[in-house]
Motif scaffolding. Structure first.
Motif, short mmCIF file in Angstrom:
data_model
loop_
_atom_site.label_atom_id
_atom_site.label_comp_id
_atom_site.label_asym_id
_atom_site.label_seq_id
_atom_site.Cartn_x
_atom_site.Cartn_y
_atom_site.Cartn_z
N ASN A 49 0.85 -1.18 0.00
CA ASN A 49 0.00 0.00 0.00
C ASN A 49 0.88 1.24 0.00
O ASN A 49 1.71 1.45 0.88
N PHE A 50 0.65 2.02 -1.05
CA PHE A 50 1.53 3.14 -1.27
C PHE A 50 1.47 4.19 -0.17
O PHE A 50 2.48 4.75 0.24
N SER A 54 4.39 5.54 2.25
CA SER A 54 4.82 6.93 2.27
C SER A 54 4.78 7.47 3.69
O SER A 54 5.67 8.20 4.12
N LEU A 55 3.77 7.09 4.39
CA LEU A 55 3.60 7.59 5.75
C LEU A 55 4.75 7.13 6.64
O LEU A 55 5.37 7.92 7.34
N ASN B 49 -1.54 16.05 6.83
CA ASN B 49 -0.64 15.17 6.09
C ASN B 49 -1.46 14.31 5.14
O ASN B 49 -2.35 13.57 5.54
N PHE B 50 -1.08 14.44 3.88
CA PHE B 50 -1.88 13.79 2.87
C PHE B 50 -1.88 12.28 2.95
O PHE B 50 -2.91 11.63 2.77
N SER B 54 -4.99 9.76 3.46
CA SER B 54 -5.35 8.74 2.47
C SER B 54 -5.42 7.37 3.12
O SER B 54 -6.31 6.58 2.85
N LEU B 55 -4.47 7.15 3.99
CA LEU B 55 -4.40 5.84 4.64
C LEU B 55 -5.65 5.59 5.49
O LEU B 55 -6.29 4.55 5.37
N ALA B 56 -6.00 6.56 6.29
CA ALA B 56 -7.15 6.40 7.17
C ALA B 56 -8.46 6.38 6.38
O ALA B 56 -9.37 5.61 6.69
#
Lengths: 348, 348
Positions: A49-50, A54-55, B49-50, B54-56
DNA sequence: AAAGTATGTGAAACCCTTTACAATAGAACG
DNA sequence: CGTTCTATTGTAAAGGGTTTCACATACTTT
């Protein structure tokens, strides 16, 4: 729903961290385990998962590409696909992705850049233009965020800005000298938007050549236009209305030249018999004008390629010092320039 | 280092969740609290934070744009900046970002798409081309991933594909009929790459018009070329070498037409006196050819705009059914077509 | 005064990976 | 045979948000 690293871990009966290490091919994992995990990944159809990556990594492997304000038609210039192709190639080689700006106005673009930077959406930014007093550049510089410019900063004393540019001053100077050698004295300059540094450099090169030749620079012979075709056409009207018409034109951009030539042909002014033209960029279609245009090839593709290279270097080695790359240009002689015969044009 | 939601929460002395609710402007937070939190955000210069978001959220607010294989020059066609401008405008309106493909070969592009999809890097995809038997399209369809096509699927019986297209069949038919009405009988067709659906539709339209008029379709009059300018030039050589030269040309693309006209001019074949030409797209510079070309405006910008619209709709409402949008085209008469006088060209 | 209903807020779980640190097992050593 | 290494793997926290659930108020209602 989606297959995560945990599912793989479970399937291979190892810990998630082990899977992660297998992904990055860590030497600390035994080959047996690697095989086992890879097998499981394949079985389950796992893809990292991108965003999570990144996170955790604090890195996006993405570079932001900022186009100029797309309100006007500048945008349709084949220049852009070509720089992007250059950027794209290098980015792809180094496994970076491209994130494109979408703002239409300068203000929107500025906001977007802020979001990209602060939201950590990209690792670095390429500015496809160089404007005088550019807010965006100033911001990126202040934030000490990795970026490179295509073109050059207006104020070169600003330290620490990487850029890739042509020697536009020299190119314009050479081109002017070439026309002078062909016997032209009344040479006009049709520039682009004066907010762009390239326009200024072109103009300076033109002035310098004229000065060196002891020819006075005539203000009437210098015009600027933002829009590409329309601009080219209006410029022609202005110039051809002068009592002393120029015998040669230096035009900022090939696309503009198309406009210029169109208008000239409507006025039944023949190129190059009545007027010579030389322009810049050498986009793909510039060899397809009638007649094919003499222009300066600025190697657009390389501009993009090197910009990406420079940027990624900067991203990978943040303490590297700023570099400036000059991409060579080359005059491409085709059929829009001719030698002025002494006596000829005396009768205006 | 960076300001996070927690810092804001602390500064405003509320819980992180409250800050999150303020960001999404939840109605369950009192105005007083909202103001307090917003003040704190401003003070600290907070930006979400992008990647974390996105992750959440499981959503990226980004759409992937897949360009065709950029190995050949197709890419430099001003068509692309213009579709992208359309896509960009709509995307920006709805606060979506654009992520560009960088692959050069079909294989690379396919891999990239897989990564985008599986790695959840984008919420949806726009394909800027429609090819026969396209692996990418097949994949997206199988994965049931939101995507829209610019053009149309070759096999229209495939259910559930959203696309935006011109009626290329009709456009080509009309154009052919127009030439027939002008008295042309020997009409040649210069198509693009046969792998693209648009080429096929153009050809079918051309054939249909000829059939309806009771004119036999001559295979020698149908040529295809991938490359834009070179292709155009080669096509001209082939056609002009025929014992019975065509009196009119239907050319797939304006840029190609530039190549065609250049070659014709080298051969001293006059347009439109000796041969009429009509082409497709109406890119910006097509009015700047000499003479200005007659072409079909396909509204490139709208193609992009509507594609983005369709896609985002699909992303937001996954169960919505596939839609097809036809963008109207319009013939733009300029100066490359002329009426054939009966007797004239009888002597080949 | 008791019970019910909005409304606002906080704690904790979760999204998926990476990574520092801990733990285990087996090998090498004295 | 006990100890120290080394190789390999596991545990847990961090990265920065979002979201659910539950709780605490304050305000109605009867």
């Amino acid at each position: 729903m989606t297959v995560t690293i945990k599912d793989v871990a479970k399937a291979a009966s190892v810990a998630p961290s082990t899977v992660s290490r297998v992904i990055s091919d860590s030497p600390r994992i035994s080959d047996r385990t690697k095989d086992k995990v890879r097998e499981a990944m394949k079985q389950l159809g796992y893809h990292p998962n991108f965003n999570a990556r990144s996170l955790a990594n604090q890195t996006t492997k993405t570079i932001g590409v900022i186009m100029p304000n797309s309100a006007n038609k500048t945008f349709q210039n084949p220049f852009f696909p070509e720089v992007i192709r250059g950027i794209s190639t290098k980015a792809h080689q180094l496994e970076y992705g491209l994130y494109l700006s979408t703002g239409q106005s300068d203000e929107e673009i500025f906001e977007e850049v802020q979001h990209m930077v602060q939201g950590k959406r990209v690792d670095g930014i390429i500015l496809l233009y160089s404007k005088v007093n550019d807010k965006v550049m100033k911001y990126l510089h202040e934030q000490n965020f990795p970026f490179t410019l295509i073109g050059r900063p207006y104020d070169e004393t600003v330290r620490g800005v990487s850029y890739v540019n042509n020697d536009n001053f020299k190119a314009a100077k050479t081109v002017t000298e070439y026309l002078l050698l062909l016997g032209h004295k009344r040479i006009a300059f049709v520039g682009g938007n004066l907010d762009y540094v390239v326009t200024i450099d072109h103009m300076e090169g033109y002035r310098r050549a004229l000065n060196n030749a002891g020819i006075e620079v005539c203000d009437d012979y210098i015009v600027f236009h933002e829009e590409l075709q329309e601009g080219g056409q209006e410029a022609v009207i202005d110039l051809m209305s002068l009592s002393e018409r120029p015998t040669a034109l230096i035009v900022a951009d090939d696309i503009m030249t198309f406009g210029v030539m169109r208008m000239l042909s409507e006025m039944e002014v023949n190129v190059p018999d009545d007027i010579s033209i030389i322009s810049f960029n050498n986009v793909m279609i510039s060899e397809l004008s009638a007649p094919p245009m003499t222009t300066v090839d600025i190697n657009i593709y390389s501009l993009g390629y090197e910009a990406a290279n420079l940027l990624i270097d900067k991203i990978l080695h943040p303490n590297i010092e700023a570099r400036k790359i000059l991409i060579p240009h080359k005059m491409i002689k085709r059929q829009t320039c001719r030698r002025l015969v002494e006596s000829a044009k005396k009768t205006v």
